[in-house]
Scaffold this active site. Structure first.
Site, PDB file in Angstrom:
ATOM      1  N   CYS A 118       0.822  -1.214   0.000  1.00 37.47           N
ATOM      2  CA  CYS A 118       0.000   0.000   0.000  1.00 37.47           C
ATOM      3  C   CYS A 118       0.854   1.261   0.000  1.00 37.47           C
ATOM      4  O   CYS A 118       0.648   2.162  -0.799  1.00 37.47           O
ATOM      5  CB  CYS A 118      -0.941  -0.003   1.205  1.00 37.47           C
ATOM      6  SG  CYS A 118      -1.995   1.464   1.280  1.00 37.47           S
ATOM      7  N   CYS A 146      -1.609   1.588  -3.119  1.00 32.01           N
ATOM      8  CA  CYS A 146      -2.687   2.565  -3.066  1.00 32.01           C
ATOM      9  C   CYS A 146      -2.222   3.993  -2.800  1.00 32.01           C
ATOM     10  O   CYS A 146      -2.802   4.937  -3.355  1.00 32.01           O
ATOM     11  CB  CYS A 146      -3.736   2.146  -2.034  1.00 32.01           C
ATOM     12  SG  CYS A 146      -3.077   1.502  -0.495  1.00 32.01           S
ATOM     13  N   LYS A 180      -0.353   5.347  -6.013  1.00 32.89           N
ATOM     14  CA  LYS A 180      -1.349   5.342  -7.092  1.00 32.89           C
ATOM     15  C   LYS A 180      -2.351   6.478  -6.904  1.00 32.89           C
ATOM     16  O   LYS A 180      -2.695   7.169  -7.863  1.00 32.89           O
ATOM     17  CB  LYS A 180      -2.083   4.012  -7.117  1.00 32.89           C
ATOM     18  CG  LYS A 180      -3.178   3.911  -8.165  1.00 32.89           C
ATOM     19  CD  LYS A 180      -4.028   2.671  -7.930  1.00 32.89           C
ATOM     20  CE  LYS A 180      -4.783   2.778  -6.606  1.00 32.89           C
ATOM     21  NZ  LYS A 180      -5.542   1.570  -6.280  1.00 32.89           N
ATOM     22  N   TYR A 188      -9.988  -3.391 -10.753  1.00 33.67           N
ATOM     23  CA  TYR A 188      -9.845  -1.984 -10.372  1.00 33.67           C
ATOM     24  C   TYR A 188      -8.481  -1.423 -10.716  1.00 33.67           C
ATOM     25  O   TYR A 188      -8.357  -0.257 -11.122  1.00 33.67           O
ATOM     26  CB  TYR A 188     -10.181  -1.798  -8.889  1.00 33.67           C
ATOM     27  CG  TYR A 188      -9.161  -2.326  -7.914  1.00 33.67           C
ATOM     28  CD1 TYR A 188      -8.182  -1.501  -7.386  1.00 33.67           C
ATOM     29  CD2 TYR A 188      -9.187  -3.655  -7.487  1.00 33.67           C
ATOM     30  CE1 TYR A 188      -7.248  -1.973  -6.489  1.00 33.67           C
ATOM     31  CE2 TYR A 188      -8.270  -4.137  -6.583  1.00 33.67           C
ATOM     32  CZ  TYR A 188      -7.294  -3.304  -6.085  1.00 33.67           C
ATOM     33  OH  TYR A 188      -6.371  -3.790  -5.194  1.00 33.67           O
ATOM     34  N   GLU A 196      -8.058   1.806 -13.116  1.00 29.30           N
ATOM     35  CA  GLU A 196      -7.467   3.011 -12.526  1.00 29.30           C
ATOM     36  C   GLU A 196      -6.291   3.505 -13.359  1.00 29.30           C
ATOM     37  O   GLU A 196      -6.187   4.702 -13.665  1.00 29.30           O
ATOM     38  CB  GLU A 196      -7.046   2.719 -11.088  1.00 29.30           C
ATOM     39  CG  GLU A 196      -8.229   2.597 -10.147  1.00 29.30           C
ATOM     40  CD  GLU A 196      -7.857   2.114  -8.763  1.00 29.30           C
ATOM     41  OE1 GLU A 196      -8.658   2.296  -7.844  1.00 29.30           O
ATOM     42  OE2 GLU A 196      -6.752   1.528  -8.595  1.00 29.30           O
ATOM     43  N   HIS A 232     -27.239  21.521   0.630  1.00 26.64           N
ATOM     44  CA  HIS A 232     -27.333  22.069  -0.724  1.00 26.64           C
ATOM     45  C   HIS A 232     -26.415  23.273  -0.899  1.00 26.64           C
ATOM     46  O   HIS A 232     -26.261  24.071   0.029  1.00 26.64           O
ATOM     47  CB  HIS A 232     -28.792  22.493  -0.981  1.00 26.64           C
ATOM     48  CG  HIS A 232     -29.033  23.032  -2.340  1.00 26.64           C
ATOM     49  ND1 HIS A 232     -29.082  22.229  -3.461  1.00 26.64           N
ATOM     50  CD2 HIS A 232     -29.230  24.303  -2.766  1.00 26.64           C
ATOM     51  CE1 HIS A 232     -29.303  22.989  -4.515  1.00 26.64           C
ATOM     52  NE2 HIS A 232     -29.400  24.251  -4.131  1.00 26.64           N
ATOM     53  N   GLU A 283     -26.164  15.383  -1.629  1.00 23.52           N
ATOM     54  CA  GLU A 283     -27.564  15.546  -1.242  1.00 23.52           C
ATOM     55  C   GLU A 283     -28.487  14.613  -2.021  1.00 23.52           C
ATOM     56  O   GLU A 283     -29.601  14.320  -1.587  1.00 23.52           O
ATOM     57  CB  GLU A 283     -28.003  16.999  -1.418  1.00 23.52           C
ATOM     58  CG  GLU A 283     -28.079  17.457  -2.868  1.00 23.52           C
ATOM     59  CD  GLU A 283     -28.564  18.916  -2.977  1.00 23.52           C
ATOM     60  OE1 GLU A 283     -29.600  19.236  -2.368  1.00 23.52           O
ATOM     61  OE2 GLU A 283     -27.882  19.700  -3.675  1.00 23.52           O
TER      62      GLU A 283
END
Length: 446
Positions: free
Chosen positions: A41, A46, A49, A176, A180, A435, A440
């Site tokens: 990682c 990760c 990346k 993934y 990616e 908002h 939302e």
């Protein structure tokens, strides 16, 4: 008497967490690591990346800026600057992880360790070290297929050290990692072709979101070849690669990246001699308490091939340390794990997909919001986001939340709490919308 209460083999995310927590509980702990502290990682996964993902996003942001009044006449990307800055950050994090272990009185042994028995390991130097418990946290590595010329291809390990960007890159895989890096290299100006051996991408994610990602990726210019495989890779005198294919036309490229899966790191670990059982996929078999077939030897993280995600490895390491050194029996729950694909745009999900829910529950309700983010509207970008709530049709409990769009992973983390807490659609409806935000939409679906 043993040298340590706990000896951890591997200083990745799971091993570091287990070592630190066990030491905090008062155990005498050592970690043996032959490469660099931090594991996949931090060093080659990760973290670097995600930094490339951040860098890639600026390509579209610079284009969009004109509609927001910014005059940016020069758009030039310097790959070595980003590459070197990312590698420097990786080095900083490696030092931070090492300092964290040292500050918790964990001894770091910078050597390869192999099992020598139920309570002993042999170091590369020939020294034998004993421990009351041994934890294997050696992780996994990219799987590289056995085809002629595979030595000319790269994996996700080498991609962070490229000398220069390839003009044309072919990426093998449908998971993934492949998607990616397809987005990253495309945003950096490379011509990207993604080759998948089947017609299915990102099989664990909601199919409606995957279809949306494929549609957007193709509209941006990423090329896809499905039901295709590599027969051979040949390097030409000019450095380019000739790719002989099965299922599609042969191709030429400057680089080939394989992201077709990961295999547990168990080779040469001494598992067979120590009596540690290995599964059909090369994984170390463990029970719910992370214990192997040898009572004093445990394993966590990718080497067990349960769920190959960094946060899961960390949870497993924490659970192991708390259970066996903190006198707090703890087990990891695997039923509600949020995950994300940091593609362009990113997608994220937690809980049951619509397909799984229909097969599992039978009665299902689905609410969706299909919209353009406010920023995309003003920028003139037609890219649409899609949010989805999957409900148990009998109870109205929200059993899945899935989304694709800007910042989807950041939004999903809070939504995952709602799924874990087994909230109902009425609980979402009762929340006042924040908002104007994209998030939302989660409380406005009717």
């Amino acid at each position: 008497m043993t040298d340590f209460d706990l000896l951890v083999i591997g200083a990745g995310s799971g091993g570091v967490r287990a070592a630190r927590v066990a030491a905090a509980h008062g155990a005498k702990v050592a970690v043996a690591e032959e490469f660099r502290v931090g594991g996949t990682c931090v060093i080659r996964g990760c973290v670097p990346k995600k930094l490339l993902v951040y860098g890639a996003h600026f390509a579209e942001d610079i284009d969009d800026a004109a509609m927001f009044g910014w005059d940016l006449p020069s758009k030039r990307f310097d790959w070595p600057v980003l590459r070197d800055n990312v590698l420097a950050e990786v080095g900083r994090l490696e030092d931070a992880y090492a300092d964290m272990l040292t500050n918790h009185q964990v001894e770091i042994i910078p050597e390869r360790a192999t099992l020598a028995g139920p309570n002993a390991v042999t170091l590369a130097s020939g020294k034998t070290v004993t421990a009351g418990k041994i934890l294997i946290a050696t992780g996994a590595r990219p799987l590289m297929p056995e085809i002629p010329g595979i030595e000319h291809a790269i994996s996700s390990n080498e991609v962070f050290n490229l000398e220069k960007l390839p003009k044309r890159i072919v990426i093998a895989g449908g998971g993934y990692i492949a998607n990616e890096f397809a987005g990253i290299f495309h945003q950096f100006g490379c011509r990207v072709t993604l080759v998948n051996r089947t017609e299915t991408m990102l099989r664990s994610y909601d199919q409606q979101l995957v279809d949306r990602l494929l549609q957007i990726s193709m509209s941006k210019g990423i090329h896809f070849e499905f039901n295709s495989t590599f027969t051979s890779i040949e390097k030409r005198d000019d450095g380019s690669l000739k790719l002989t294919m099965d299922g599609c036309d042969d191709m030429e490229a400057n680089a080939v990246l394989f992201a077709v899966g990961r295999q547990p790191n168990v080779e040469g670990l001494g598992c067979e001699a120590a009596g540690v059982a290995i599964g059909d996929k090369g994984e170390i078999k463990v029970d719910a308490d992370n214990r192997t077939s040898v009572p004093s030897i445990f394993a966590v993280g990718d080497v067990t091939d349960r769920v190959q995600l960094t946060p899961v490895a960390i949870r497993e390491g924490q659970a192991f340390a708390d259970a066996f050194f903190g006198n707090t029996p703890t087990r990891v729950e695997y039923g509600c794990i949020p995950s994300a694909v940091f593609s362009h745009p990113p997608l994220a999900g937690v809980g049951m997909t619509e397909g799984v829910a229909r097969n599992t529950l039978g009665s299902v309700k689905v609410f969706t919001s299909d919209f353009r983010a406010m920023k995309n509207v003003l920028a003139g970008r037609n890219e649409r986001s899609l949010y989805k709530l999957v409900l148990d049709g009998e109870t109205d409990q929200v059993v899945g939340v899935h989304m694709i769009g800007p910042d989807a992973p950041e939004i999903l983390q809070a939504a995952a709490i709602a799924v874990k807490a087994k909230l109902k659609k009425s609980d979402f409806d009762a929340v006042v919308a924040l908002h104007p935000t994209m998030a939302e939409e989660l409380v406005l679906m009717r």
